[in-house]
Design an enzyme around this catalytic site. Structure first.
Site, short mmCIF file in Angstrom:
data_model
loop_
_atom_site.label_atom_id
_atom_site.label_comp_id
_atom_site.label_asym_id
_atom_site.label_seq_id
_atom_site.Cartn_x
_atom_site.Cartn_y
_atom_site.Cartn_z
N ARG A 167 -2.05 6.58 8.79
CA ARG A 167 -1.45 5.40 8.21
C ARG A 167 -2.01 5.19 6.81
O ARG A 167 -2.93 5.88 6.39
CB ARG A 167 -1.71 4.16 9.08
CG ARG A 167 -3.16 4.08 9.57
CD ARG A 167 -3.60 2.70 9.94
NE ARG A 167 -3.62 1.82 8.79
CZ ARG A 167 -4.58 1.81 7.86
NH1 ARG A 167 -5.60 2.66 7.93
NH2 ARG A 167 -4.53 0.98 6.85
N GLY A 168 -1.45 4.19 6.12
CA GLY A 168 -1.88 3.90 4.76
C GLY A 168 -0.99 4.62 3.77
O GLY A 168 -0.77 5.84 3.87
N ALA A 169 -0.47 3.88 2.78
CA ALA A 169 0.56 4.42 1.90
C ALA A 169 0.20 5.76 1.25
O ALA A 169 0.96 6.74 1.39
CB ALA A 169 0.93 3.37 0.84
N ARG A 179 8.56 5.76 8.92
CA ARG A 179 8.20 4.38 8.61
C ARG A 179 8.94 4.01 7.33
O ARG A 179 8.79 4.68 6.30
CB ARG A 179 6.69 4.20 8.43
CG ARG A 179 5.89 4.45 9.70
CD ARG A 179 4.49 3.90 9.60
NE ARG A 179 4.47 2.44 9.66
CZ ARG A 179 3.39 1.70 9.41
NH1 ARG A 179 2.25 2.28 9.06
NH2 ARG A 179 3.44 0.39 9.50
N GLN A 208 -6.57 -3.71 11.91
CA GLN A 208 -7.01 -2.64 11.02
C GLN A 208 -8.24 -3.03 10.21
O GLN A 208 -9.03 -2.18 9.82
CB GLN A 208 -5.87 -2.24 10.07
CG GLN A 208 -4.70 -1.56 10.74
CD GLN A 208 -3.55 -2.52 11.00
OE1 GLN A 208 -3.78 -3.71 11.23
NE2 GLN A 208 -2.33 -2.03 10.94
N ASP A 259 2.06 -1.07 0.03
CA ASP A 259 2.88 -0.01 0.62
C ASP A 259 4.13 0.27 -0.21
O ASP A 259 4.70 1.35 -0.12
CB ASP A 259 3.26 -0.38 2.05
CG ASP A 259 2.08 -0.24 2.99
OD1 ASP A 259 2.00 0.80 3.67
OD2 ASP A 259 1.23 -1.14 3.03
N ASN A 271 2.91 -5.48 1.35
CA ASN A 271 1.64 -5.06 1.92
C ASN A 271 1.54 -5.60 3.34
O ASN A 271 2.40 -6.37 3.79
CB ASN A 271 0.46 -5.53 1.06
CG ASN A 271 -0.84 -4.84 1.44
OD1 ASN A 271 -0.92 -3.61 1.45
ND2 ASN A 271 -1.86 -5.61 1.77
#
Length: 381
Positions: free
Chosen positions: A64-66, A98, A212, A253, A263
């Site tokens: 995960r995470g842009a 996503r 998170q 994101d 975000n």
């Protein structure tokens, strides 16, 4: 031109985590991920041998995470090429995994473009696959360099806005090495402040419902020896009221052409609080997160997550409180839930956007367009 202050190769930073790596065991190439659903209890790896496995890892937030999603997407296309899978189909599956994080599509398209260019030049399948993998690795390196540059620009901005030092920084979700080819985005700025002796306290939002902040940011802060405290998301207001927050640092994101920022949900309330209390609200993200094709915040597709993330408390890690994977109901069976993964912060609430190419403040569409034009003329090597 080459970046004259490039960072060390990926994985050599003192706090580097083995978040994502390409491996070639005898049975064939695979993409190996640090399974973030199992942190902080266990540092376990997840092996993706094909694109469907990677898509599932993306959807379940194992990765995960842009910025990291962009890197994973590029490696996913490379995986399809070496496995002899249809690259167009694979790219489509990855891009749809996503919808909000623009970096995912960027990484996929970049790797797929390298594959098509190789084929058009007459490369055989092996050569085309090698060039696709090389493009994914290049993106990985570039993100590591960008992370270091954002950290330096962000720390310089903090020192300008808060010249007395002793920064008390509030962050939301997770923006460290777990989301990046380097040491992260917003977290990397806080880490830079810590290393410079200018971080008094990192306030870490839990970031409900998937925690998170509690599971991942606190894990990274502890790993780096940073002074940090964890708080529930709804306790942030009392911190602002007490004067205990000097600046808010978040990632993104997707950043629309007008400067609206998507975000992790809960970011927008922090921006409103920061505006009321005259506290800088700073977004740290690479230029690959800027989407000039999305006009404004209203045009950003916001991912809706499953209701059970809200109605249950999950125990994804084996051995936590003696439980296996699963959840415990915290709401009556059948309860409907509103569970957007992101919210949108309008540009007028954003003090500055920090990128690897510099800082935009005030945040305007013209400033973003100029920065992206500048970025597209620069090659980091």
């Amino acid at each position: 031109m080459a970046d004259q202050d490039a960072q060390p190769p990926v994985g050599t930073a003192p706090s580097a985590l083995p978040v994502l790596r390409w491996d070639e065991p005898p049975e064939g190439p695979v993409l190996v991920l640090l399974d973030q659903t199992r942190l902080p209890a266990e540092e376990a790896e997840l092996v993706c041998a094909d694109v469907p496995a990677l898509v599932e890892a993306i959807r379940t937030l194992a990765v995960r995470g842009a910025p990291l999603l962009g890197i994973a997407g590029a490696y996913g296309v490379a995986l399809a090429t070496v496995r002899g899978q249809d690259v167009g189909v694979a790219a489509g599956l990855l891009e749809q995994a996503r919808p909000t994080a623009v970096n995912l599509g960027y990484g996929v398209r970049r790797a797929a473009g390298a594959y098509r260019a190789a084929v058009e030049k007459g490369a055989d399948p092996g050569r085309a696959a090698a060039e696709t993998l090389a493009e994914a690795r290049a993106l990985h390196r570039e993100d590591s360099v960008a992370s270091g540059r954002m950290a330096r620009f962000g720390l310089a901005l903090l020192d300008e806005l808060l010249p007395d030092g002793g920064h008390q920084l509030l962050t939301h979700c997770n923006t460290g090495a777990l989301v990046s080819g380097g040491e992260g985005t917003a977290f990397a700025v806080a880490l830079g402040a810590h290393r410079a002796g200018r971080l008094r306290r990192l306030w870490v939002d839990e970031t409900r419902p998937l925690l998170q902040g509690a599971r991942l940011t606190a894990y990274e802060a502890a790993r780096n020896g940073m002074p940090y405290s964890l708080l529930t998301d709804n306790a942030a207001g009392s911190l602002f009221a007490a004067g205990e927050v000097d600046a808010v640092l978040i990632g993104a994101d997707r950043i629309a052409a007008d400067g609206s920022v998507a975000n992790k949900v809960g970011s927008y309330p922090l921006a409103v609080l920061a505006k009321y209390h005259h506290v800088p609200f700073i977004v740290v993200a690479p230029t690959t997160t800027v989407d000039l094709d999305t006009a404004d915040g209203a045009s950003i597709t916001v991912e809706q997550r499953p209701a059970q993330e809200v109605t249950e408390v999950t125990f994804p890690q084996v051995g936590v409180a003696g439980r296996e994977r699963g959840g415990v109901l915290v709401a009556p069976l059948g309860t409907q839930a509103y569970n957007p993964a992101f919210d949108i912060t309008p540009p007028e609430l954003v003090t500055a956007i920090v990128t690897e190419e510099g800082v935009i403040s005030p945040v305007t569409g013209v400033g973003l367009a100029e920065l992206c034009a500048r970025s597209s003329q620069i090659t980091i090597s």
